[in-house]
Design an enzyme around this catalytic site. Sequence first.
Site, mmCIF file in Angstrom:
data_model
loop_
_atom_site.group_PDB
_atom_site.id
_atom_site.type_symbol
_atom_site.label_atom_id
_atom_site.label_comp_id
_atom_site.label_asym_id
_atom_site.label_seq_id
_atom_site.Cartn_x
_atom_site.Cartn_y
_atom_site.Cartn_z
ATOM 1 N N HIS A 280 -5.885 2.528 -1.426
ATOM 2 C CA HIS A 280 -5.915 2.446 -2.895
ATOM 3 C C HIS A 280 -7.361 2.201 -3.304
ATOM 4 O O HIS A 280 -7.950 1.185 -2.902
ATOM 5 C CB HIS A 280 -5.036 1.294 -3.376
ATOM 6 C CG HIS A 280 -3.613 1.396 -2.906
ATOM 7 N ND1 HIS A 280 -2.612 1.933 -3.679
ATOM 8 C CD2 HIS A 280 -3.027 1.057 -1.719
ATOM 9 C CE1 HIS A 280 -1.468 1.906 -3.005
ATOM 10 N NE2 HIS A 280 -1.696 1.386 -1.808
ATOM 11 N N HIS B 210 5.412 4.802 -1.338
ATOM 12 C CA HIS B 210 5.523 3.564 -0.580
ATOM 13 C C HIS B 210 7.027 3.269 -0.435
ATOM 14 O O HIS B 210 7.763 3.290 -1.420
ATOM 15 C CB HIS B 210 4.895 2.401 -1.348
ATOM 16 C CG HIS B 210 3.401 2.363 -1.307
ATOM 17 N ND1 HIS B 210 2.620 3.433 -1.625
ATOM 18 C CD2 HIS B 210 2.544 1.343 -0.994
ATOM 19 C CE1 HIS B 210 1.340 3.084 -1.500
ATOM 20 N NE2 HIS B 210 1.263 1.833 -1.119
ATOM 21 N N GLU C 267 8.144 -1.249 2.937
ATOM 22 C CA GLU C 267 7.118 -2.284 3.146
ATOM 23 C C GLU C 267 7.850 -3.611 2.962
ATOM 24 O O GLU C 267 8.142 -4.304 3.928
ATOM 25 C CB GLU C 267 5.972 -2.124 2.135
ATOM 26 C CG GLU C 267 4.881 -3.197 2.257
ATOM 27 C CD GLU C 267 3.838 -3.137 1.131
ATOM 28 O OE1 GLU C 267 4.112 -2.566 0.063
ATOM 29 O OE2 GLU C 267 2.731 -3.718 1.323
ATOM 30 N N HIS D 102 -3.862 6.281 3.524
ATOM 31 C CA HIS D 102 -3.239 5.236 2.696
ATOM 32 C C HIS D 102 -4.297 4.223 2.297
ATOM 33 O O HIS D 102 -4.546 3.248 3.001
ATOM 34 C CB HIS D 102 -2.089 4.579 3.479
ATOM 35 C CG HIS D 102 -1.309 3.572 2.685
ATOM 36 N ND1 HIS D 102 -0.039 3.174 3.038
ATOM 37 C CD2 HIS D 102 -1.599 2.881 1.557
ATOM 38 C CE1 HIS D 102 0.398 2.282 2.175
ATOM 39 N NE2 HIS D 102 -0.535 2.071 1.260
ATOM 40 N N ASP E 110 -5.122 0.382 3.428
ATOM 41 C CA ASP E 110 -4.398 -0.029 2.216
ATOM 42 C C ASP E 110 -5.354 -0.523 1.120
ATOM 43 O O ASP E 110 -5.702 0.237 0.218
ATOM 44 C CB ASP E 110 -3.339 -1.088 2.565
ATOM 45 C CG ASP E 110 -2.143 -1.073 1.626
ATOM 46 O OD1 ASP E 110 -2.099 -0.212 0.728
ATOM 47 O OD2 ASP E 110 -1.250 -1.929 1.796
HETATM 48 N N1 HPA Z 1 2.006 -1.880 -1.834
HETATM 49 C C1 HPA Z 1 2.399 -1.582 -3.069
HETATM 50 N N2 HPA Z 1 1.554 -1.354 -4.059
HETATM 51 C C2 HPA Z 1 0.250 -1.419 -3.803
HETATM 52 C C3 HPA Z 1 -0.212 -1.722 -2.551
HETATM 53 C C4 HPA Z 1 0.713 -1.954 -1.509
HETATM 54 O O1 HPA Z 1 0.386 -2.221 -0.353
HETATM 55 N N3 HPA Z 1 -1.567 -1.716 -2.632
HETATM 56 C C5 HPA Z 1 -1.882 -1.403 -3.894
HETATM 57 N N4 HPA Z 1 -0.782 -1.216 -4.619
HETATM 58 ZN ZN ZN Z 2 -0.424 0.763 -0.319
#
Ligand code: HPA
Ligand code: ZN
Length: 317
Positions: A16, A194, A197, A14, A275
Amino acid sequence: MDNWLNALAKAELHLHLEGALEPELLFQLAERNRISLPWADIDSLRQAYACHNLQEFLDLYYQGANVLREEQDFYDLTWAYLCKCQAQGVVHCEPFFDPQTHTERGIPLQRVIAGISQALADGRRQLGISSGLILSFLRHLSEEQAFATLAEAMPWRDSFIGVGLDSSELGHPPSKFQRVFAKARSEGLHAVAHAGEEGPPAYIWEALDLLKVERIDHGVRAMEDPRLVQRLVDEQIPLTVCPLSNVKLRVFDDMRQHTILSMLECGLKVTVNSDDPAYFGGYLNENFQALHDSLGMSQAQARQLAQNSLDARFVRN
Ligand code: HPA
Ligand code: ZN
């Protein structure tokens, strides 16, 4: 702890790539591409990184990505991340990229994929890091736009292994993307999303039942729903948890309140991930270190978390 952690073989599932853009590289690319920035210097940019929720962070993250223009920029970004992986004992990664963050600014998708793929190929050859790229749809945009993005990416089908779903979670449930995920799966792509969260457990149920994802990204709010926990345990669905991100974006107020170790002890297949490391204060090992410092994570727990990450990868050598 440092040396021991570095020596522990781990996968990162995970991450980005746009969130691995360090302020130093951001400033370099702005200069190379002659883009003027709203921050006077690296320090003021670092100060701007003090965001308090997902939306505040995303606004900054999309603004930062604006310096990525040329194929070489995407290469440099990906290569810098892979060098971090090598330094920290990350032997495998399955990073996300957000095609729409770039195509919406007029950057051809071919340029984005070529730069990232070349760096991943060099990472395999020169650093011994195996990888698989995941194309992530922006959930604040429409499903129609996600379909268009998938179609645009299909000429480079061999360059990615799956699709994901990110950006603003609340108000954009997985159900919005049911058809495009079905299409992606019919092309043999893996599916992740996702969920849980900032969004409720219901979004995790939807990601499983409607999008038929194989892993949940984040998923920490599953703990509010015992039936959901039971299902995730029974099916051993991996959850890619991101501790430093969760504290920075106030999913938990303090690392001492993070539930990741209780999740592990419940039998959930949790993994540790960074992340957006440039924004949240650290890469994979800084996340492990924080769990040790604030939650008293044992070496056995760290080993289990690392093993889970290797078990949960899609690509095997
Ligand atoms: N959550 C949602 N979108 C995202 C995240 C995240 O943690 N990081 C980059 N885009
Ligand atoms: Zn993410």
